[in-house]
Design an enzyme around this catalytic site. Structure first.
Site, short mmCIF file in Angstrom:
data_model
loop_
_atom_site.label_atom_id
_atom_site.label_comp_id
_atom_site.label_asym_id
_atom_site.label_seq_id
_atom_site.Cartn_x
_atom_site.Cartn_y
_atom_site.Cartn_z
N GLY A 1 0.52 -1.17 -0.17
CA GLY A 1 0.01 -0.35 0.28
C GLY A 1 0.99 1.24 0.00
N GLU B 1 3.30 4.14 6.19
CA GLU B 1 2.79 3.30 5.66
C GLU B 1 1.63 3.85 4.99
OE1 GLU B 1 1.07 0.94 5.50
OE2 GLU B 1 1.02 -0.59 7.81
N ASP B 2 0.82 3.79 4.94
CA ASP B 2 -0.55 3.77 3.71
C ASP B 2 -1.80 4.19 4.89
OD1 ASP B 2 -0.64 1.80 4.54
OD2 ASP B 2 -1.35 0.50 2.60
N ASP C 1 -5.44 1.54 10.54
CA ASP C 1 -6.97 1.04 10.79
C ASP C 1 -6.95 1.33 11.97
OD1 ASP C 1 -9.37 0.39 9.27
OD2 ASP C 1 -8.74 -1.46 9.71
N GLY D 1 -4.61 -0.55 14.03
CA GLY D 1 -2.86 -0.14 14.21
C GLY D 1 -2.34 -1.41 14.51
N LEU E 1 1.05 -1.80 12.47
CA LEU E 1 2.63 -0.70 12.84
C LEU E 1 2.95 -1.30 14.22
CD1 LEU E 1 3.93 1.47 12.19
CD2 LEU E 1 1.98 3.19 13.11
P1 IMP Z 1 -3.91 -2.67 10.56
O1 IMP Z 1 -3.20 -3.23 11.33
O2 IMP Z 1 -5.69 -2.61 11.26
O3 IMP Z 1 -3.65 -0.55 11.15
O4 IMP Z 1 -4.53 -2.11 9.15
C1 IMP Z 1 -3.37 -0.66 8.12
C2 IMP Z 1 -3.95 -2.08 6.54
O5 IMP Z 1 -4.45 -2.96 6.51
C3 IMP Z 1 -2.94 -0.79 6.30
O6 IMP Z 1 -1.92 -0.79 5.59
C4 IMP Z 1 -4.10 -1.49 4.57
O7 IMP Z 1 -3.27 -2.57 3.83
C5 IMP Z 1 -5.28 -1.93 5.11
N1 IMP Z 1 -6.83 -0.66 5.18
C6 IMP Z 1 -6.94 -0.72 6.19
N2 IMP Z 1 -7.74 -0.18 5.86
C7 IMP Z 1 -7.74 0.31 4.40
C8 IMP Z 1 -9.07 1.19 3.19
O8 IMP Z 1 -9.88 2.07 3.81
N3 IMP Z 1 -8.01 0.84 2.21
C9 IMP Z 1 -7.07 0.07 1.97
N4 IMP Z 1 -6.66 -0.87 2.93
C10 IMP Z 1 -6.93 -0.77 3.72
MG MG Z 2 -0.63 -1.38 4.01
#
Ligand code: IMP
Ligand code: MG
Length: 178
Positions: A43, A99-100, A103, A105, A108
């Site tokens: 991403g 990071e992109d 969500d 967390g 990260l």
């Molecule tokens: P986390 O571990 O839940 O913080 O997820 C983060 C990862 O989920 C990001 O690096 C994205 O790859 C993916 N992600 C979460 N939300 C979105 C979104 O709205 N669009 C695209 N990818 C997302």
């Molecule tokens: Mg990502």
């Protein structure tokens, strides 16, 4: 099923913000030697490419890949898997994880733990987007592009089932029924 895309953040707003983040990173790391930027695949690849081309400090680019969101939803929440590691030892280096989007967390927070155990001189995180309403773990972010509401966004590197990654703007996507 059809997808409805709505413009969320335009390419011009993104470019302006990326420039601001790069200027802050330049200032914060000035005189500290080489900065190692670690992009989280897939991403972050477009964001990272634009960010590093705005930097004037000495820097190096690395990539790391972790399990995708889809993989994770079928296992226990918060379980993150390392798919590809960085190629070089980061001990003693100033490291910035790029990071992109944050969500929940979990991703990260996993990465900061993993990389922090390797003895970097410093370790910080930069994310283009964050969804504060979705966060499950509090994870420190030194450089943040935009906080967004709880919507699925695509474009500028972000995908929906591998689609829409190369859209120049960030759009929210909604699936309408058959
Ligand atoms: P986390 O571990 O839940 O913080 O997820 C983060 C990862 O989920 C990001 O690096 C994205 O790859 C993916 N992600 C979460 N939300 C979105 C979104 O709205 N669009 C695209 N990818 C997302
Ligand atoms: Mg990502």
């Amino acid at each position: 099923m059809t997808d409805t895309l709505d413009l969320h953040i335009s390419r011009d707003e993104i470019a302006a913000r990326v420039g601001e983040l790069a200027a802050r990173i330049d200032a914060d790391y000035a005189g500290m030697g080489e900065l190692v930027l670690i992009g989280v695949l897939k991403g972050s690849f477009i964001f990272l490419a634009d960010l590093v081309r705005c930097l004037t400090i000495p820097h190096r680019v690395e990539f790391i890949a972790i399990s995708s969101y889809g993989d994770r939803e079928s296992t226990e929440p918060g379980a993150v898997r390392l798919l590809m590691d960085v190629r070089h030892d980061i001990a003693g280096c100033h490291v910035l994880v790029v990071e992109d989007i944050i969500d929940t967390g979990y991703t990260l927070s996993y990465l900061l733990r993993l990389l922090g155990a390797r003895g970097p001189a410093s370790l910080r995180a930069c994310t283009l987007l964050r969804k504060p309403d979705r966060m499950q773990v509090d994870v420190p972010v030194a450089y943040l592009g935009f906080d967004i509401p709880d919507v699925w966004v695509v474009g500028y590197g972000l995908d929906f089932a591998e689609r829409y990654r190369t859209l120049p703007d960030i759009c929210s996507v909604r699936q309408d029924g058959e």
